[in-house]
Scaffold this motif. Structure first.
Motif, PDB file in Angstrom:
ATOM      1  N   LEU A  25      61.791  46.217   2.745  1.00  0.00           N
ATOM      2  CA  LEU A  25      62.329  46.598   1.430  1.00  0.00           C
ATOM      3  C   LEU A  25      63.861  46.585   1.493  1.00  0.00           C
ATOM      4  O   LEU A  25      64.445  47.106   2.438  1.00  0.00           O
ATOM      5  CB  LEU A  25      61.859  47.999   1.051  1.00  0.00           C
ATOM      6  N   ASP A  68      58.763  47.541   7.394  1.00  0.00           N
ATOM      7  CA  ASP A  68      59.766  48.617   7.447  1.00  0.00           C
ATOM      8  C   ASP A  68      59.523  49.612   8.575  1.00  0.00           C
ATOM      9  O   ASP A  68      60.180  50.651   8.627  1.00  0.00           O
ATOM     10  CB  ASP A  68      59.763  49.384   6.113  1.00  0.00           C
ATOM     11  N   PHE A  71      61.735  52.160  10.767  1.00  0.00           N
ATOM     12  CA  PHE A  71      62.449  53.309  10.184  1.00  0.00           C
ATOM     13  C   PHE A  71      61.618  54.585  10.350  1.00  0.00           C
ATOM     14  O   PHE A  71      61.136  55.196   9.391  1.00  0.00           O
ATOM     15  CB  PHE A  71      62.805  53.016   8.732  1.00  0.00           C
ATOM     16  N   ARG A  93      54.964  51.984   2.495  1.00  0.00           N
ATOM     17  CA  ARG A  93      55.320  52.539   3.801  1.00  0.00           C
ATOM     18  C   ARG A  93      54.324  53.596   4.308  1.00  0.00           C
ATOM     19  O   ARG A  93      54.500  54.123   5.397  1.00  0.00           O
ATOM     20  CB  ARG A  93      56.749  53.100   3.740  1.00  0.00           C
ATOM     21  N   ARG A 141      62.525  58.722  -3.570  1.00  0.00           N
ATOM     22  CA  ARG A 141      61.462  58.831  -2.555  1.00  0.00           C
ATOM     23  C   ARG A 141      60.969  60.272  -2.354  1.00  0.00           C
ATOM     24  O   ARG A 141      59.900  60.484  -1.780  1.00  0.00           O
ATOM     25  CB  ARG A 141      61.969  58.304  -1.217  1.00  0.00           C
ATOM     26  N   LEU A 171      69.717  55.279  -1.706  1.00  0.00           N
ATOM     27  CA  LEU A 171      68.326  55.405  -1.263  1.00  0.00           C
ATOM     28  C   LEU A 171      68.015  56.846  -0.856  1.00  0.00           C
ATOM     29  O   LEU A 171      67.291  57.552  -1.556  1.00  0.00           O
ATOM     30  CB  LEU A 171      68.079  54.416  -0.103  1.00  0.00           C
ATOM     31  N   ALA A 258      68.297  45.681   5.709  1.00  0.00           N
ATOM     32  CA  ALA A 258      66.981  46.201   5.294  1.00  0.00           C
ATOM     33  C   ALA A 258      67.111  47.613   4.736  1.00  0.00           C
ATOM     34  O   ALA A 258      66.130  48.383   4.745  1.00  0.00           O
ATOM     35  CB  ALA A 258      66.032  46.189   6.486  1.00  0.00           C
ATOM     36  N   ASP A 259      68.288  47.951   4.236  1.00  0.00           N
ATOM     37  CA  ASP A 259      68.533  49.311   3.694  1.00  0.00           C
ATOM     38  C   ASP A 259      68.357  50.389   4.760  1.00  0.00           C
ATOM     39  O   ASP A 259      67.990  51.535   4.440  1.00  0.00           O
ATOM     40  CB  ASP A 259      67.602  49.631   2.514  1.00  0.00           C
TER      41      ASP A 259
END
Ligand code: GLY
Length: 269
Positions: A25, A68, A71, A93, A141, A171, A258-259
């Motif tokens: 993402l 992802d 992370f 995720r 989130r 984010l 990828a943030d």
């Protein structure tokens, strides 16, 4: 990981870069990873920096179905040896969590493990810890039900929780802040109001960085006086040096794409 004090950073869990990392993402500051071999080299350098600082590092195998999954910070919240397993805030995720939950539960035998349920959503990346004071980002989130469950655990442990509103173009709370020591918060100008963190305990301060160094505000302070910092943020670097700490500069370009930030890639337990 942002939910442990400096003296609790003896062991870190990481997870290897999957072959699908270019599908991670990237809707905030990242443009999408485009060089998986470079990402792997950057991730290796990251792990080596932790090892060189005497952190015991475990690497879980990659899973190509989960782009992802490096992370790991988002998937479990470890506070003073207690574990809160959040419902991740992005549906893509959710499947990352089981091996991480299994690992930390096995490592912290006898610990209290709480699992979020129902409507509660939270990414671990929305939490930072300043000594024994906690901040959580209300973000795309992390919702109020998730914050309530975190607050219940922290109240049980005798810790205070304050809520920080995360602007829609950011984010996580850790995307724009970190605690390089137990008494300092780095945060960028222009993202949060000046009073976002409230009145801090005596001896603690927020150091505001230039807006264009927002990504650099994510650092990892370590017990040996080193601070991992991303390459390319001169004010952050100079501030760490002026604090009498030793910066360890890491190229994070593919992970940023990828943030992802420094703290996202490890879970201290
Ligand atoms: N790519 C990291 C995230 O969106 O959670």
């Amino acid at each position: 990981m942002a939910t442990v004090r400096l003296d609790q950073k003896g062991r870190a869990l990481t997870r290897a870069i999957p072959a699908s990392f270019d599908k991670a993402l990237a809707k905030f500051f990242g443009s999408g990873p485009n060089d998986i071999e470079l990402a792997k080299a950057q991730h290796l350098a990251y792990r080596e920096a932790l090892l060189a600082a005497n952190v015991e590092v475990t690497v879980l195998p990659s899973d190509d179905k989960l782009p992802d999954s490096i992370f790991v910070e988002d998937q479990a919240v470890v506070i003073d040896g207690h574990v809160l397993l959040p419902v991740p805030g992005h549906p893509a995720r959710v499947a990352e969590q089981p091996p991480i939950a299994e690992f930390v539960t096995r490592q912290l035998t006898g610990t209290q493990v709480c699992s979020m349920n129902g409507e509660a959503r939270m990414d671990g990346g929305d939490i930072i810890r300043l000594g024994d004071l906690f901040f959580v980002g209300r973000s795309s989130r992390t919702n109020d039900a998730g914050i309530k469950e975190l607050r219940d655990l922290l109240t049980h442990l005798g810790h205070e929780l304050r809520v920080v509103e995360i602007p829609g173009h950011a984010l996580h709370l850790t995307s724009i802040s970190s605690t390089p020591t137990d008494s300092v918060i780095f945060a960028p100008e222009g993202y949060l109001p000046e009073d976002a963190f409230g009145v801090l305990p005596e001896g603690c301060e927020v150091i505001w960085m230039p807006k264009d160094e927002a990504y650099g505000c994510n650092t990892i302070g370590l017990p040996n006086g080193q601070v991992l910092v991303a390459e390319g943020y001169p004010t952050v670097l100079a501030t760490v040096e002026a604090m009498g700490l030793q910066p360890v500069v890491l190229d994070m370009s593919q992970i940023r794409a990828a943030d992802g930030s420094l703290t996202c890639c490890s879970l201290f337990y």
